[in-house]
Motif scaffolding. Structure first.
Motif, PDB file in Angstrom:
ATOM      1  N   PRO A 105     -36.258   3.930   1.533  1.00 42.92           N
ATOM      2  CA  PRO A 105     -37.055   3.212   2.528  1.00 42.92           C
ATOM      3  C   PRO A 105     -37.736   4.193   3.480  1.00 42.92           C
ATOM      4  CG  PRO A 105     -34.908   2.220   2.291  1.00 42.92           C
ATOM      5  CD  PRO A 105     -34.909   3.440   1.445  1.00 42.92           C
TER       6      PRO A 105
ATOM      7  N   ARG B  83     -38.276   4.171   6.572  1.00 41.85           N
ATOM      8  CA  ARG B  83     -37.663   4.525   7.847  1.00 41.85           C
ATOM      9  C   ARG B  83     -36.646   5.650   7.682  1.00 41.85           C
ATOM     10  NH1 ARG B  83     -32.493   2.772   8.729  1.00 41.85           N
ATOM     11  NH2 ARG B  83     -31.713   1.382   7.116  1.00 41.85           N
TER      12      ARG B  83
ATOM     13  N   PHE C 103     -45.306  -2.611  19.882  1.00 41.81           N
ATOM     14  CA  PHE C 103     -44.127  -1.949  19.326  1.00 41.81           C
ATOM     15  C   PHE C 103     -44.500  -0.740  18.475  1.00 41.81           C
ATOM     16  CE2 PHE C 103     -42.360  -6.304  19.910  1.00 41.81           C
ATOM     17  CZ  PHE C 103     -41.457  -5.942  20.884  1.00 41.81           C
TER      18      PHE C 103
ATOM     19  N   ARG D   1     -40.395  -2.119  25.936  1.00 45.11           N
ATOM     20  CA  ARG D   1     -39.745  -3.135  25.110  1.00 45.11           C
ATOM     21  C   ARG D   1     -39.149  -2.531  23.835  1.00 45.11           C
ATOM     22  NH1 ARG D   1     -43.929  -7.175  23.716  1.00 45.11           N
ATOM     23  NH2 ARG D   1     -42.278  -8.651  23.278  1.00 45.11           N
ATOM     24  N   LEU D   2     -38.149  -3.249  23.344  1.00 41.82           N
ATOM     25  CA  LEU D   2     -37.461  -2.816  22.129  1.00 41.82           C
ATOM     26  C   LEU D   2     -37.493  -3.940  21.118  1.00 41.82           C
ATOM     27  CD1 LEU D   2     -34.150  -1.248  23.457  1.00 41.82           C
ATOM     28  CD2 LEU D   2     -35.919  -0.077  22.203  1.00 41.82           C
ATOM     29  N   ASN D   3     -37.703  -3.618  19.868  1.00 45.18           N
ATOM     30  CA  ASN D   3     -37.333  -4.579  18.836  1.00 45.18           C
ATOM     31  C   ASN D   3     -36.563  -3.811  17.775  1.00 45.18           C
ATOM     32  OD1 ASN D   3     -39.249  -3.264  17.355  1.00 45.18           O
ATOM     33  ND2 ASN D   3     -40.435  -5.074  16.842  1.00 45.18           N
ATOM     34  N   ASN D   4     -36.198  -4.459  16.706  1.00 44.47           N
ATOM     35  CA  ASN D   4     -35.329  -3.795  15.731  1.00 44.47           C
ATOM     36  C   ASN D   4     -35.963  -2.530  15.176  1.00 44.47           C
ATOM     37  OD1 ASN D   4     -33.046  -5.340  15.777  1.00 44.47           O
ATOM     38  ND2 ASN D   4     -33.895  -6.882  14.419  1.00 44.47           N
ATOM     39  N   ARG D   5     -37.300  -2.601  14.966  1.00 42.45           N
ATOM     40  CA  ARG D   5     -37.973  -1.461  14.391  1.00 42.45           C
ATOM     41  C   ARG D   5     -37.900  -0.276  15.345  1.00 42.45           C
ATOM     42  NH1 ARG D   5     -43.964  -2.628  12.675  1.00 42.45           N
ATOM     43  NH2 ARG D   5     -44.605  -0.446  12.881  1.00 42.45           N
TER      44      ARG D   5
ATOM     45  N   ARG E 206     -35.817   0.073  17.734  1.00 46.35           N
ATOM     46  CA  ARG E 206     -34.410   0.438  17.910  1.00 46.35           C
ATOM     47  C   ARG E 206     -33.952   1.359  16.778  1.00 46.35           C
ATOM     48  NH1 ARG E 206     -32.687  -4.711  18.573  1.00 46.35           N
ATOM     49  NH2 ARG E 206     -33.319  -4.883  20.723  1.00 46.35           N
ATOM     50  N   ARG E 207     -34.441   1.048  15.571  1.00 46.42           N
ATOM     51  CA  ARG E 207     -34.062   1.885  14.438  1.00 46.42           C
ATOM     52  C   ARG E 207     -34.621   3.292  14.589  1.00 46.42           C
ATOM     53  NH1 ARG E 207     -34.203  -2.501  11.099  1.00 46.42           N
ATOM     54  NH2 ARG E 207     -36.453  -2.394  10.864  1.00 46.42           N
TER      55      ARG E 207
ATOM     56  N   GLU F 275     -32.613   5.013  17.127  1.00 48.02           N
ATOM     57  CA  GLU F 275     -31.295   5.430  16.640  1.00 48.02           C
ATOM     58  C   GLU F 275     -31.412   6.674  15.769  1.00 48.02           C
ATOM     59  OE1 GLU F 275     -29.218   2.237  14.663  1.00 48.02           O
ATOM     60  OE2 GLU F 275     -29.035   1.139  16.561  1.00 48.02           O
TER      61      GLU F 275
ATOM     62  N   GLY G  81     -14.740  -4.684  16.860  1.00 45.43           N
ATOM     63  CA  GLY G  81     -15.030  -3.617  15.912  1.00 45.43           C
ATOM     64  C   GLY G  81     -14.079  -3.587  14.730  1.00 45.43           C
TER      65      GLY G  81
ATOM     66  N   GLU H 191     -40.388  -5.571   9.479  1.00 42.76           N
ATOM     67  CA  GLU H 191     -39.148  -4.859   9.249  1.00 42.76           C
ATOM     68  C   GLU H 191     -39.047  -4.376   7.811  1.00 42.76           C
ATOM     69  OE1 GLU H 191     -35.829  -5.397  11.260  1.00 42.76           O
ATOM     70  OE2 GLU H 191     -36.646  -6.521  12.931  1.00 42.76           O
TER      71      GLU H 191
ATOM     72  N   ASN I 200     -17.765  -8.172  14.370  1.00 42.00           N
ATOM     73  CA  ASN I 200     -16.533  -7.440  14.099  1.00 42.00           C
ATOM     74  C   ASN I 200     -16.653  -6.526  12.895  1.00 42.00           C
ATOM     75  OD1 ASN I 200     -15.098  -8.385  16.238  1.00 42.00           O
ATOM     76  ND2 ASN I 200     -14.220 -10.113  15.125  1.00 42.00           N
TER      77      ASN I 200
ATOM     78  N   GLU J 125     -35.696 -11.846  19.723  1.00 35.43           N
ATOM     79  CA  GLU J 125     -34.481 -11.084  19.419  1.00 35.43           C
ATOM     80  C   GLU J 125     -33.443 -11.380  20.492  1.00 35.43           C
ATOM     81  OE1 GLU J 125     -35.248  -6.944  19.043  1.00 35.43           O
ATOM     82  OE2 GLU J 125     -36.249  -7.160  17.114  1.00 35.43           O
TER      83      GLU J 125
END
Lengths: 542, 430, 378
Positions: free
Chosen positions: A6, A8, A49, A116-120, A122-123, A126, A378, B162, B247, B373
């Motif tokens: 992928p 990313r 974004f 702003r943040l979205n999943n993309r 954020r990835r 990270e 967790g 995504e 979890n 989100e």
């Protein structure tokens, strides 16, 4: 031959390589960097974004020391921008830092908005933060970074990995890094076949799904020798995974069984020992769950620091609350109905409706939020088996409750009296045992334990007025299957049903599995009308 | 910790008041509005809020002087989450209480139960919840989303933004998820997704042990392609599902979950910190920053006397539906059902997200679609929205049986299932 | 001949009950059809359907009383038999829709069309014929009861255990019918019926007709149950209830007596369900919910266990109260129902009718007294 990983992941790996290279090479002229960083930050001062994502890439690529604090602030939602494209970091104490200079801001920014943040985004974030981690002082972060490369298997990361491998001392991380190196080598055009075969063996040493995926890719595109090596290796992994899958089902079954045990064990006392069909049993569980909610709510508003103690505090309280309601129920209703088990069923059903509606009017029909203390959240990896802390605690807790109850029954004078009354009420009464008092206490004990179960169930299920309803049929099944009046029977039944359910679920689906179990219990009762461990003697015929 | 004793007493008093008022009503000449939402049983969790919204809207309208010079009078009944009781209560509302319109239902089965009754008695009904489509009744006005106003945009978002290539369609085993997943499956395949990249899973109502399924999802998602879960999991089963996801460490950056039945109310029962980044698709979010929405939220909090109360999508649907009804009655000058049904088509009212919604001839409304989100505070961060409101496809073009059907309730067609191939009303038209 | 023998077997209560039913069967149609709507005496159509619903519940209660009151089997699964009868009727009604469904498919019901089913599942064959459907109304619950009872009674599962496995049975059926793959419409169930035997199901006259049919069925059900308990067979049944082991030692094949009563009762419950469905217009798996079966038990308990008439009255009174409460005081309804359960079991163990007949005339040898003294404890 390259695997189309992928985008990313490739990007992340590229970032990583760039960063590591930058960290290794002595720093170049600073001002140019600061300028780059400034431009990158300005890029992030937007609603878009895609722009923010690009800004993150630029910022990391700039190698500026300003990058890390800004990215960390972004991850925490503390990075703000003003309409004039200046970017600020908000400190915990509310003061502002100009992200472009790293110095305290002269004036408060005008109308700041959070970036702003979205999943993309954020990835990307990270990955950017993670790439810094291959040299991070924290070993856990280094390990995670190495694992990320195993998944991305991108050739561009190879120099960085090799550099890290040269410096690494921790054997676990070394192993992960060498696996990461192998994972990239397999798809490297420049590597020789023997290097690749060795790499396949290294990767196969992981023995997990990631390795299997990787080998799968080799089997599709590799040379015949590589294919053969990959096939042999994957066969081994598949055997291991199949075994692991069985183990996982056993573990899931144990954990489901523990939930059933918790829900049913109070009933094993009230129904099993006393012969009272307590349809309000589920509501005792619900009361326990609501007690937990109240305790947490209280701690949250008054003593937020003690939040982790909420469950230990809630357990005795839930026992007392549910136990008190149980005693009141016994004194108020059930004692008039002894010897008429079917009538108690109806009366307690009525009580359960009243309790449900009371809770609904007091707390509303909505679900209530019960949080997990840090030690319940967790999961950890146990030889490839994902074990969640919450489930583990519930299993431990269920066993502890069971042991305590067994102790009370077998080793205390209260337990002795209780057993005496169960076996022969009139004789026990003649021996001077106050049977009415004992009835009330026994019922209170059963209800109290149901309350404790509620504390545990609040961690995995809805805390709503309907909570009890969903467990009542299952609880009765467990007690009846195990044999009324036998705690060990209840334990065995709960765990058996839990494990059977989890083995049936992947085959038949959740619903059919459950139906099959119900039918099984119905048939089983025909064969052994008194359950797995029937109580012997004349008492049960009374 | 807000005890609801006072509100309960107030509720009892109101209820008692309503009964008394219903005797006095004959003389006063009011317009009655039926509120048919479960106040007890399993659906009370969702529907009680809608009843409160209706009471607030009616009170508001009365403050503005009522309708056609008369006061509005709410008639609240409790169908107790019991489907036959919905039909019975609907009949009672129309025949005994003579209500002018009914605001009703949450689940599809309750709507299906009410449908024959209201068609027989010719009543105006507003249904505020997103549903599976495949229906258009002369008497029902659907103010919730059809699948193409919620599910398909959400899937498009995930695929485009995504880069999702592998899909888990997880749902509760009932008609809404089944139909939505059928539509999504056909849609995804039409976009070139291979069958082995789609995993479909159904669970019973109130499913609480998600260990196996979450583990399966993780496994499915580790095959190298970006994976997302499209969740049509209903109500109560969501909390344990999300708890298990959290979890087992399934993060939104790894495998995002987009849900169609999880809104602000549902999140209020969950610790959302592990869920940050998971998505929901709706036509309204409380966090949308418009003056109309701000005013509505303030009013709602003041009305319920609870500063923590949240708002959600079906509530907005009722707000829109009620405004549309008021406008249509004013336009028609009467509450006569036939006149109101005709007047309703084409009515346009402002929605709470800064745009307008119009009632279309298929009795569905145009709606903007938002993707949000989950944030750590239980609200949603809107990350995407359609540029313009979307018109509902009540009959999905992706389903074999319904691709030739359209609904148009304007004369001269006046048909809910017109077959464009055969040119006849009534399904296959044979 | 049979009728006169039946009548002769009836006590005063029974005669009054049958007379009241006959009165209802005449009066309600007249007041609905012949009296103009403006008149104060007019009975609106929705009330007719409502009464019809109560009466079908009453038939379920009578069926339940036959096994609980006279045989000591507390079934917590009678809702399942009721629902099975209802589904059989619902399937007939669905097949009657024919091409008038929204998709216009002549054979497949709508829910099958949009779930992409290609052909009718085997279970649905034959349901277009009314006689076959009626046969299934009786046969489906009857067979289930026969098989279930044969297993359970043969292995002497009694009392509480029996109650709990009947509950498990209805719960399993609930889960099964919720599954869409079963082909019974899943959660949405069967609805939007058009006509029955060619008559429009929404029409006033059809509704009155269904009401009358329900009254007749209830009267017949009562008469059958009464005849059963008054016969020599019934006496053995009561003996089994009061002292099962003793009856067995006396040489009676207890399980056979129980099995007959259980099966007949299940068939009656099926008929009740079949009459219920067209009058409420929907059948859905929630009818299988254990809570529904337990609620049916409370009707019997309120009215008076082992009185038959009481069971029917209990069903009518409790459901009337439910209708009224859920309209007037919705928040209080569950408190009321819950309190009713508790108070009746504590203070009126014989139920309303049982208590009344114990007061009047002091006929102590009557069945209800026996019920209170020796309930179905093992």
């Amino acid at each position: 031959m390259r695997d189309p990983a992928p985008r990313r992941l490739r990007r992340a790996a590229a970032l990583l390589a760039a960063l590591v290279a930058l960290l290794l090479v002595p720093l170049l002229a600073g001002p140019a960097r600061a300028q780059d960083a400034g431009a990158a930050l300005a890029r992030m001062a937007t609603e878009q974004f895609a722009q923010i994502e690009a800004g993150i890439a630029d910022l990391t690529a700039s190698g500026s020391p300003l990058a890390l604090p800004a990215l960390e602030a972004l991850a925490d939602g503390r990075l703000y921008y003003s309409p004039d494209k200046s970017v600020f970091i908000k400190q915990a104490d509310g003061r502002w830092i100009d992200a472009r200079t790293g110095a305290a801001s002269a004036a408060d920014p005008a109308s700041p908005k959070p970036v702003r943040l979205n999943n993309r985004v954020r990835r990307a974030l990270e990955a950017a933060l993670g790439s810094l981690s291959l040299m991070n002082p924290d070993p856990a972060k280094r390990l995670a970074a190495a694992e990320a490369v195993v998944k991305s298997r991108d050739a561009a990361a190879l120099p960085a990995v090799e550099a890290a491998l040269a410096k690494e001392t921790d054997p676990r991380i070394r192993k992960a890094l060498s696996q990461a190196k192998a994972a990239t080598t397999i798809f490297l055009d420049t590597a020789t076949e023997s290097e690749k075969v060795a790499a396949i063996e290294t990767v196969a040493g992981r023995g997990d799904q990631d390795a299997l995926n990787l080998l799968g890719a080799v089997r599709e595109r590799g040379t015949p020798i590589l294919k053969l090596a990959a096939e042999t290796a994957s066969a081994g992994i598949e055997r291991r995974l199949a075994l692991l899958n069985g183990l996982q089902n056993v573990w899931y079954g144990l954990s489901l069984g523990s939930v059933l045990l918790l829900a049913a064990i109070g009933l094993a006392i009230t129904f099993g020992v006393m012969g009272v069909i307590n349809m309000a049993h589920g509501e005792m569980v619900m009361l326990g769950a609501y007690t937990t909610f109240l305790v947490q709510e209280f701690l949250r508003t008054r003593y937020p620091a003690l939040f982790d103690l909420s469950l230990p505090i809630a357990i005795p309280l839930a026992f007392l609350v549910a136990g008190a309601v149980g005693v009141a129920l016994e004194r108020g209703v059930i004692r008039f109905l002894y010897g008429r088990p079917l009538e108690t069923l109806l009366a307690t059903w009525g009580v359960s409706l009243i309790l449900q509606q009371t809770v609904r009017t007091l707390f509303g029909a909505n679900n209530r939020e019960v949080g997990a203390p840090s030690y319940m959240a967790g999961s950890f990896d146990f030889f490839g088996l994902t074990v969640t802390h919450g489930r583990l605690w519930i299993v431990v807790f269920a066993m502890a409750v069971f042991a305590c109850l067994l102790f009370v029954l077998k080793a205390t004078s209260f337990g002795l009296k209780m057993r005496a009354v169960t076996q022969n009420r009139r004789m026990a009464s003649c021996m001077g045992i106050r049977t009415p008092w004992l009835d009330a206490m026994t019922f209170g004990l059963g209800s109290g334990i149901a309350g404790i179960a509620g504390v545990a169930l609040s961690q995995i299920d809805n805390v709503s007025p309907n909570l009890g309803q969903s467990y009542i049929v299952d609880s009765f099944m467990v007690v009846v299957f195990g044999g009324v009046g036998n705690l060990w029977g209840t334990l065995v039944a709960a765990l058996t049903l839990g494990i059977a359910n989890k083995f049936l679920e992947p085959v038949a689906g959740a619903v059919l599995g459950k139906i099959a179990l119900l039918v099984f219990i119905i048939l089983f009762i025909q064969k052994r009308p008194r359950g797995l461990f029937a109580q012997k003697g004349r008492a049960v015929e009374a | 910790m807000t005890f609801r004793v006072t509100s309960f007493l107030a509720g009892a008093a109101v209820a008692a008041g309503v009964t008394l008022a219903s005797f006095a009503a004959q003389a006063q000449d009011t317009i009655k509005v039926g509120v048919l939402h479960s106040l007890s049983g399993t659906m009370a969790i969702s529907e009680t809020t809608l009843k409160d919204v209706m009471l607030m809207l009616i009170e508001d309208q009365n403050k503005k002087g009522g309708l056609l010079g008369k006061k509005l009078e709410p008639v609240v009944v409790d169908p107790a989450s019991n489907w036959p009781l919905f039909a019975e209560k609907a009949r009672e509302l129309v025949q005994k209480d003579k209500v002018a319109a009914i605001f009703c239902c949450w689940t599809s089965v309750s709507r299906k139960s009410v449908l024959p009754v209201v068609e027989e008695l010719n009543t105006v009904v507003f249904y505020p919840v997103q549903y599976e489509g495949e229906e258009s009744s002369k008497n029902i006005f659907y103010t919730g989303a059809a699948p193409n106003q919620q599910a398909i945009p959400a899937v498009d978002y995930l695929a485009e933004n995504e880069g999702v290539k592998r899909w888990v369609l997880a749902g509760t085993d009932y008609v809404y998820p089944r139909t939505t997943n059928k539509i999504l499956e056909a849609y995804l395949k039409s976009k070139g997704v291979k069958p082995e990249d789609i995993m479909i899973n159904y669970t019973p109502f109130g499913h609480s042990d998600w260990q196996t399924i979450v583990a399966d999802i993780k496994k499915f998602g580790s095959a190298g392609k970006k994976t997302a879960v499209v969740s049509t999991i209903n109500g109560d089963a969501n909390v344990p599902f999300y708890k298990e996801l959290g979890n087992q460490g399934v993060k939104a950056t790894d495998i995002p979950v987009v849900a169609f039945s999880v809104g602000e109310e549902e999140l209020a029962g969950i610790d959302t910190k592990p869920l940050v980044g998971h998505l929901a698709a709706w036509n309204y979010f409380q966090s949308i920053d418009t003056p109309e929405n701000k005013a509505f939220i303030e009013k709602w909090k003041a009305y319920t006397k609870n500063p923590k109360r949240v708002t959600n999508d079906p509530m907005e649907a009722h707000v829109i539906g009620f405004q549309m009804w008021v406008k249509a009655v004013e336009k028609a000058g009467t509450t006569d059902p036939n006149a109101v049904i005709d007047a309703l088509i084409g009515v346009t009212v402002p929605n709470l997200t800064g745009g307008y919604s119009a009632m279309m001839p298929n009795h569905h409304i145009t709606k903007p679609v938002f993707i949000g989100e989950v944030k750590a505070d239980g609200q949603f961060n809107v990350v995407w929205n359609t540029p313009a409101p979307v018109v509902a496809n009540e009959w999905s073009p992706y389903l074999e049986g319904s691709k030739d059907l359209i609904a148009d309730w304007r004369a001269p067609l006046s048909c809910g299932n017109f077959n464009v191939k055969t040119g006849k009303c009534g399904g296959a038209g044979k | 001949m049979i009728a006169s023998r039946l009548l002769a077997g009836l006590d005063l209560k029974g005669r009054v009950f049958l007379a009241a039913l006959a009165g209802l069967a005449v009066l309600v149609p007249v007041l609905n059809l012949a009296v103009p709507e403006t008149s104060a005496l007019h009975v609106p159509t929705y009330v007719v359907s409502l009464l019809g619903k109560y009466l079908s519940y009453a038939l379920l209660a009578v069926a339940l009383d036959l096994v609980w009151g006279y045989c000591g089997i507390l079934s917590l699964g009678h809702g399942a038999f009721f629902a099975l009868g209802g589904y059989a009727m619902g399937m007939y009604l669905m097949r009657q829709i024919g091409p008038r469904g929204v998709y216009g498919n002549p054979t497949l019901p709508d829910f099958m069309v949009f779930l992409n089913w290609k052909e009718l599942p085997l279970t649905w064959y034959g349901f277009q014929s009314f006689p076959y459907a009626m046969l299934m109304v009786v046969l489906a619950p009857g067979l289930l009861a026969l098989v279930f009872g044969w297993f359970a009674f043969r292995s002497r599962v009694t009392g509480v255990y029996l109650s709990i496995i009947t509950q498990a049975m209805t719960y399993a059926l609930l889960l099964a019918f919720f599954r869409n793959d079963m082909g019974f419409g899943g959660n949405n169930g069967l609805t939007d019926f058009k006509d029955i035997l060619g008559f429009n199901i929404q029409a006033q006259t059809t509704r009155v007709g269904l009401f009358v049919a329900t009254v007749v069925a209830l009267a017949l059900g009562y008469a059958v149950a009464r005849a059963m308990v008054n016969s020599a067979y019934g006496k053995v049944l009561i003996a089994v209830r009061d002292a099962e082991s003793r009856a067995r030692f006396l040489g009676y094949r207890v399980e056979r007596y129980k099995l007959v009563a259980f099966t007949v009762s299940a068939c009656m419950a099926g008929v009740a369900g079949a009459l219920y469905v067209p009058q409420v217009g929907i059948i859905n798996p929630s009818e299988f919910a254990p809570a529904n079966s337990i609620e049916a038990v409370i009707w019997v308990a309120v009215g008076g266990r082992g009185t038959l008439v009481g069971a029917a009255l209990g069903a009518i009174v409790v459901n009337f109260a439910k209708t009224w409460f859920t309209g007037a005081l919705p928040e209080l309804w569950l408190f009321g129902l819950g309190a009713l359960f508790v108070l009746v079991t504590l203070f009126l163990p014989k139920g309303v009718v049982g208590t009344l007949s114990a007061w009047s005339g002091g006929r102590r040898q009557a069945a209800p007294a026996g019920v209170a003294a020796a309930p179905a404890a093992e």
